[in-house]
Design an enzyme around this catalytic site. Structure first.
Site, PDB file in Angstrom:
ATOM      1  CD  GLU A  25     -15.819   6.851  27.394  1.00  0.00           C
ATOM      2  OE1 GLU A  25     -14.873   7.624  27.287  1.00  0.00           O
ATOM      3  OE2 GLU A  25     -16.557   6.537  26.433  1.00  0.00           O
ATOM      4  CB  ILE A  70      -8.566   3.820  11.546  1.00  0.00           C
ATOM      5  CG1 ILE A  70      -9.618   4.709  10.861  1.00  0.00           C
ATOM      6  CG2 ILE A  70      -7.245   3.840  10.779  1.00  0.00           C
ATOM      7  CD1 ILE A  70      -9.969   4.327   9.432  1.00  0.00           C
ATOM      8  CG  MET A 103     -15.599   5.143  14.546  1.00  0.00           C
ATOM      9  SD  MET A 103     -15.952   3.386  14.805  1.00  0.00           S
ATOM     10  CE  MET A 103     -17.158   3.076  13.543  1.00  0.00           C
ATOM     11  CD  GLU A 104     -18.677   7.573  17.840  1.00  0.00           C
ATOM     12  OE1 GLU A 104     -17.615   8.074  18.294  1.00  0.00           O
ATOM     13  OE2 GLU A 104     -18.843   6.355  17.679  1.00  0.00           O
ATOM     14  N   GLY A 109      -8.330   6.684  18.158  1.00  0.00           N
ATOM     15  CA  GLY A 109      -7.014   6.212  17.733  1.00  0.00           C
ATOM     16  C   GLY A 109      -6.110   7.425  17.502  1.00  0.00           C
ATOM     17  CG  ASP A 154      -6.755   2.490  18.844  1.00  0.00           C
ATOM     18  OD1 ASP A 154      -6.597   2.715  17.647  1.00  0.00           O
ATOM     19  OD2 ASP A 154      -7.797   2.820  19.459  1.00  0.00           O
TER      20      ASP A 154
HETATM   21  N1  ADE Z   1     -11.983   4.683  18.488  1.00  0.00           N
HETATM   22  C1  ADE Z   1     -10.934   4.240  19.189  1.00  0.00           C
HETATM   23  N2  ADE Z   1      -9.942   3.840  18.383  1.00  0.00           N
HETATM   24  C2  ADE Z   1     -10.391   4.025  17.118  1.00  0.00           C
HETATM   25  C3  ADE Z   1      -9.840   3.775  15.845  1.00  0.00           C
HETATM   26  N3  ADE Z   1      -8.628   3.244  15.720  1.00  0.00           N
HETATM   27  N4  ADE Z   1     -10.591   4.069  14.753  1.00  0.00           N
HETATM   28  C4  ADE Z   1     -11.821   4.590  14.893  1.00  0.00           C
HETATM   29  N5  ADE Z   1     -12.397   4.833  16.074  1.00  0.00           N
HETATM   30  C5  ADE Z   1     -11.684   4.567  17.184  1.00  0.00           C
END
Ligand code: ADE
Length: 272
Positions: free
Chosen positions: A28, A192, A213-214, A94, A237
């Site tokens: 990215e 996750i 996560m951020e 996600g 996802d």
């Molecule tokens: N970034 C992309 N998919 C994620 C997920 N399932 N959990 C945490 N961070 C993510």
């Protein structure tokens, strides 16, 4: 030394503050840097900050690094050493919300650290000492950003910008037109990847649209410095056991192109 500190001074000739653009994935960041002319790399704390101008705005682009502490450190450096007055974050997440599909985008209207739990001293999710769990984003900003992103990701604009011309979204099982949602994003130091883990998050915070996560760490630092923060996440996802997508291919062929289209359109739409 003198020359260095001059570089970092907030620009005096532009009416708007310098923007920090954080990307979660190297692909990215690369897509953004290819569109940003004449960038200058500056190293701090093992990170490379890219200073440049884009659509007439002063921009500092940087890889966030993964996880809350790393992203908070990167944000703090953007604010204290590079004088940015606004932070934009682009990455993948996600999907948790029922209607949030792979290929959609979520613009955060609030962010929570889902792994913050200092109970019984403080309620679960509350940031100790602050009295809040949900870090809000100004609703006007969220609405404006979502409008621009919807426009940027419309099939016509993506085709005009040359994005996705060689990618068949249907082949990747993705919607031809991404839906742009606004809502709560959760952040924590875990990927996750099971129905059980995502179900537990949904039970605890039913309004959550996405998990990553951020974002909430970046939002917390921005909140402390009283600087606006925008978090954009392309859904890669469904945070469950189903790896129905080739992740690297998705990042390369979809998420990084969406990041470029979104950031470029937001910069072009930014006014004094
Ligand atoms: N970034 C992309 N998919 C994620 C997920 N399932 N959990 C945490 N961070 C993510």
């Amino acid at each position: 030394m003198m020359a260095l500190s001059r570089t970092f001074d907030r620009p005096m000739t532009l009416s708007l503050p310098r923007i920090g653009v954080m990307a979660a994935m190297p692909e990215e960041l690369q897509a953004l840097l290819e569109a940003m002319p004449n960038q200058q790399p500056v190293q701090r704390a093992g990170r490379v900050f890219w200073l440049g101008q884009w659509h007439g705005h002063e921009v500092v682009a940087v890889l966030s690094r993964i996880g809350k502490v790393a992203a908070a450190t990167t944000t703090t450096i953007l604010l204290t050493e590079f004088g940015v007055g606004e932070v934009w974050f682009t990455g993948v997440a996600g999907g948790l919300g029922e209607r949030v599909r792979v290929g959609d985008v979520v613009v955060a209207s609030a962010l929570v650290q889902h792994d913050m739990d200092a109970s019984p001293l403080f309620p679960r999710f509350e940031l100790p000492g602050s009295g809040v769990s949900h870090l809000p984003v100004c609703p006007d900003r969220v609405a404006r950003v979502a409008d621009v992103v919807r426009w940027a990701l419309s099939p016509k604009q993506l085709a005009l910008g040359g994005a996705l011309t060689d990618v068949h979204l249907a082949e990747l099982g993705l919607p031809a037109v991404p839906e742009v949602h606004t809502g709560l994003i959760l952040s924590g130091d875990q990927f996750i990847g099971s129905a059980q883990a995502s179900g537990a998050l949904r039970d605890a915070l039913p309004e959550a649209m996405a998990v990553e996560m951020e974002g909430a760490a970046v939002a917390q630092v921005c909140h402390d410095f009283d600087v606006p923060c925008t978090v954009l996440r392309t859904i890669s996802d469904r945070a469950d056991d189903d790896a129905h997508l080739d992740f690297p291919r998705f990042i390369e062929s979809v998420a990084s192109r969406y990041a470029l289209a979104m950031v470029s359109a937001l910069l072009a739409a930014r006014q004094g």
